[in-house]
Design an enzyme around this catalytic site. Structure first.
Site, PDB file in Angstrom:
ATOM      1  N   GLU A   1       0.847  -1.198   0.000  1.00 55.85           N
ATOM      2  CA  GLU A   1       0.000   0.000   0.000  1.00 55.85           C
ATOM      3  C   GLU A   1       0.877   1.240   0.000  1.00 55.85           C
ATOM      4  OE1 GLU A   1      -3.566   1.996   2.791  1.00 55.85           O
ATOM      5  OE2 GLU A   1      -2.935  -0.095   3.079  1.00 55.85           O
TER       6      GLU A   1
ATOM      7  N   ASP B   1       0.207   5.470   0.621  1.00 57.09           N
ATOM      8  CA  ASP B   1      -0.865   6.333   1.140  1.00 57.09           C
ATOM      9  C   ASP B   1      -0.530   7.816   1.129  1.00 57.09           C
ATOM     10  OD1 ASP B   1      -2.312   4.074   1.898  1.00 57.09           O
ATOM     11  OD2 ASP B   1      -1.519   4.081   3.931  1.00 57.09           O
TER      12      ASP B   1
ATOM     13  N   GLU C   1      -2.719  10.490   3.220  1.00 60.05           N
ATOM     14  CA  GLU C   1      -3.854  10.633   4.125  1.00 60.05           C
ATOM     15  C   GLU C   1      -3.830  12.043   4.711  1.00 60.05           C
ATOM     16  OE1 GLU C   1      -4.871   6.383   6.091  1.00 60.05           O
ATOM     17  OE2 GLU C   1      -2.895   7.159   6.610  1.00 60.05           O
TER      18      GLU C   1
ATOM     19  N   GLN D   1      -0.242  12.905   6.032  1.00 58.78           N
ATOM     20  CA  GLN D   1       0.512  11.720   6.445  1.00 58.78           C
ATOM     21  C   GLN D   1       0.713  10.822   5.236  1.00 58.78           C
ATOM     22  OE1 GLN D   1      -0.054   9.408  10.248  1.00 58.78           O
ATOM     23  NE2 GLN D   1      -1.038   7.933   8.894  1.00 58.78           N
ATOM     24  N   THR D   2       1.945  10.383   5.017  1.00 61.61           N
ATOM     25  CA  THR D   2       2.227   9.364   4.003  1.00 61.61           C
ATOM     26  C   THR D   2       2.652   8.087   4.711  1.00 61.61           C
ATOM     27  OG1 THR D   2       4.534  10.098   3.778  1.00 61.61           O
ATOM     28  CG2 THR D   2       2.909  11.066   2.272  1.00 61.61           C
ATOM     29  N   ASN D   3       2.425   6.967   4.038  1.00 61.47           N
ATOM     30  CA  ASN D   3       2.804   5.680   4.606  1.00 61.47           C
ATOM     31  C   ASN D   3       3.103   4.713   3.477  1.00 61.47           C
ATOM     32  OD1 ASN D   3       3.319   3.713   6.533  1.00 61.47           O
ATOM     33  ND2 ASN D   3       1.262   3.679   7.388  1.00 61.47           N
TER      34      ASN D   3
ATOM     35  N   ARG E   1       5.240   2.905   8.607  1.00 68.24           N
ATOM     36  CA  ARG E   1       6.281   3.801   8.077  1.00 68.24           C
ATOM     37  C   ARG E   1       5.718   5.215   7.865  1.00 68.24           C
ATOM     38  NH1 ARG E   1       7.034  -1.095   4.880  1.00 68.24           N
ATOM     39  NH2 ARG E   1       9.047  -2.080   5.362  1.00 68.24           N
TER      40      ARG E   1
ATOM     41  N   ASN F   1     -11.139   8.226  15.851  1.00 71.24           N
ATOM     42  CA  ASN F   1     -10.467   7.445  16.894  1.00 71.24           C
ATOM     43  C   ASN F   1      -8.947   7.531  16.831  1.00 71.24           C
ATOM     44  OD1 ASN F   1     -10.305   5.982  14.509  1.00 71.24           O
ATOM     45  ND2 ASN F   1     -10.545   3.993  15.506  1.00 71.24           N
ATOM     46  N   TRP F   2      -8.396   8.271  15.828  1.00 70.09           N
ATOM     47  CA  TRP F   2      -6.927   8.336  15.759  1.00 70.09           C
ATOM     48  C   TRP F   2      -6.376   9.556  15.023  1.00 70.09           C
ATOM     49  CZ3 TRP F   2      -4.061   8.386  11.174  1.00 70.09           C
ATOM     50  CH2 TRP F   2      -4.800   8.147  10.010  1.00 70.09           C
TER      51      TRP F   2
ATOM     52  N   GLY G   1      -4.115  12.338  18.044  1.00 71.71           N
ATOM     53  CA  GLY G   1      -4.118  10.970  18.533  1.00 71.71           C
ATOM     54  C   GLY G   1      -5.480  10.454  18.926  1.00 71.71           C
TER      55      GLY G   1
END
Length: 575
Positions: free
Chosen positions: A388, A390, A392, A405-407, A416, A481-482, A486
């Site tokens: 994947e 991402d 986000e 956010q990238t992952n 990551r 929830n995240w 956080g």
């Protein structure tokens, strides 16, 4: 192995009533619960959509999937397999999480040569880990007539049935230290595809295309399941108001246990638990030339080309995957709006899978108080081991910056994350978000600015680089929830609906098949595989360094609480 009290004949009778009910519920038509996911021209409908035929030839197979996701339930399908020389042909009926960490429950029918038995393989993926194959020889010819294949899934056990015969049980043994039991919302999927590279005799027996088309037939499109949302699970799905969660279905009764033992003794040909030659990793173990100005000019030409290619409409390359009533189309299909309210969000995905390419989307984010709201543009493998990539966008309260956010997930392993504050307000206007993916590097761009590079460092001992065929996906969903602080900052539903807008539905990629990868996708006939795109040039490297210095707020490589020893790829830091 867990406590199993002796069950009475009353419970046996209830269990038999349950399966009878599953088989006799008033028939739903295909369109009520399912839609075509791929191979549209290889699907035929019969008996007023009470029966579907999928076909496979050398060019393509076909598949369909449920319109909803489910988090527990009883799932069944009547299937009649291809009746020709079917070696190398795979017919699959399965549940798949698709989004996030990979859960999956599989029936896979592995075709064979005439006179040899078709093999039924079952598998369980939990928390990204599969490799739990069991295989049996069926005690009948599944190509001669329809038979039921059924899955019971609740918080205590997963039971695989052939007709009413239990053939496998996978128990929830978290209390015994087993890391992972499938619990994520999953879509019901069916497909017919070419598995020549592995399915029959370990890949020695290939599909005999002189016998094509291969055809499989499917009936009974009822679904008894607790509907859920892959981005916002339904906490009610283990409630005893759903009959499959009732105490009568928490384990097999003594009669069924004897049937299961008989199947294992007479018909089982492979069990991963007894395979000493395979190395099985429990989840608890985990994994742990300078370019010229000419190249810079070529790279700039490349991004200009990506932005100015003749516009494709949404329907040419994409289809709605969920939240159909929360999507609007503008400008003759050149712009799409997704909406999110407290009930649901929405998403869409590419009609094809890709194994390399240049992927981009113009996005304008929700302009209200968007804390807890996630807008995502990403590539996902969906089938098999999880890869994947991402983008986000994590919403925020007014006056606070939206975080990007990238992952990267490779070979089932993610974690990551990198996060940056954008240097503009992404809710005020459209901006480009782009991904370059070839065999050497993955580059994330905001407009034409590189913000992250993930290199293929297999030679440096990094276990995994994304290489599986992936679908392009877009979604708008509740990440309360995240996502923000956080999880402390929740979505403010008084501001709903939240709306995100998307443009540019062109895709520059090498088409592939998740079940039969395209070996040509790293060829230099695709411009993104050309030597000019194997690394950043010096100008772009300086831009990347400036972004990291000025705007980065989190990097997994420097998070000592999560990774006391930095992951291997961090030792030779990007780029």
């Amino acid at each position: 192995m867990g406590f199993r009290p002796r069950m009475s004949m009353l419970v046996l009778t209830l269990f038999e009533m349950f399966f009878s009910l599953g088989a006799t519920t008033k028939n739903a038509t295909f369109d009520q619960n399912y839609y075509v996911t791929w191979g549209q021209n290889r699907i035929l409908f019969f008996k007023h959509e009470q029966e579907v035929q999928l076909s496979l030839d050398q060019s393509s197979g076909a598949g369909f999937g449920s319109r909803s996701y489910y988090e527990s339930g009883f799932f069944q399908m009547r299937i009649k397999l291809p009746d020709k020389d079917s070696g190398g042909v795979v017919t699959a009926f399965y549940l798949h999480s698709n989004v996030g960490i990979h859960d999956e429950l599989d029936f896979e029918f592995l075709g064979n040569r005439p006179g040899k038995p078709i093999v039924l393989q079952t598998n369980v993926f939990a928390h990204g880990l599969g490799g739990r194959e069991q295989r049996i020889r069926l005690w009948f010819d599944p190509s001669e007539d329809f038979h039921y294949y059924k899955l019971l899934w609740n918080q205590h056990q997963i039971v695989f049935f052939v007709d009413n015969m239990p053939i496998r049980v996978y128990k929830n043994r978290v209390v015994h230290g087993v890391a992972g039991y499938p619990h994520r919302p999953m879509q019901v999927l069916v497909s017919l595809w070419d598995g020549s590279n592995w399915a029959t005799d370990g890949g020695k027996t290939k599909a005999n295309w002189t016998q094509a088309p291969f055809q499989a037939h499917f009936q009974d499109f009822n679904i008894n399941g607790c509907r859920s949302n892959p981005h916002s699970p339904n906490k009610d799905c283990y409630s005893t108001k759903y009959w499959w969660n009732n105490r009568n279905y928490l384990q097999l009764n003594s009669h069924q246990m004897r049937e299961l033992a008989a199947v294992r003794r007479k018909y089982m040909t492979y069990d991963y638990c007894t395979d000493k030659n395979r190395l099985y990793y429990p989840l608890a173990m985990g994994f742990r030339p300078r370019m010229s100005m000419l190249v810079l000019t070529l790279f700039e030409m490349f991004f200009s080309l990506g932005a100015t290619t003749k516009n494709a409409t949404f329907d040419q390359n994409y289809y709605v995957t969920w939240g159909q009533n929360r999507i609007l189309f503008f400008k003759h299909g050149q712009e799409v709006q997704l909406s999110l309210d407290q009930s649901s969000g929405a998403g869409f995905g590419s009609r094809s899978y890709y194994e390399s390419g240049f992927f981009q989307m113009r996005i304008k984010l929700p302009d209200k108080d968007s804390g807890g709201v996630v807008t995502a543009f990403y590539l996902h493998s969906n089938v098999g081991i999880h890869d994947e990539l991402d983008f986000e966008f994590l919403g925020n309260r007014p006056g606070k910056p939206i975080v990007l956010q990238t992952n990267v997930f490779a070979h089932g392993l993610g974690g990551r994350e990198q996060r940056i504050r954008l240097w503009f307000d992404p809710s005020e206007d459209f901006h480009y978000y782009k991904l370059l993916w070839n065999q050497h590097q993955i580059v994330f761009f905001v407009d034409n600015m590189p913000i992250r590079v993930y290199k293929n460092r297999v030679v440096h001992g990094v276990a995994g680089y994304p290489h599986r065929p992936m679908q392009v996906l877009v979604s708008l969903w509740d990440g309360s929830n995240w996502a923000t602080d956080g999880g402390k900052t929740k979505a403010n539903w008084t501001q709903a609906p939240f709306q995100a807008h998307f443009q540019d539905f062109n895709i520059n990629g090498c088409r592939s098949n998740p079940h039969s990868p395209n070996k040509d996708c790293y060829s230099t006939k695709y411009w993104w595989n050309n030597r000019n795109y194997l690394q950043l040039n010096s100008h772009q490297m300086r831009e990347l360094a400036a972004v990291r210095r000025k705007y980065m707020t989190y990097d997994y490589c420097t998070d000592k609480n999560r990774y006391p020893i930095a992951p291997v790829e961090c030792h030779d830091h990007e780029p």
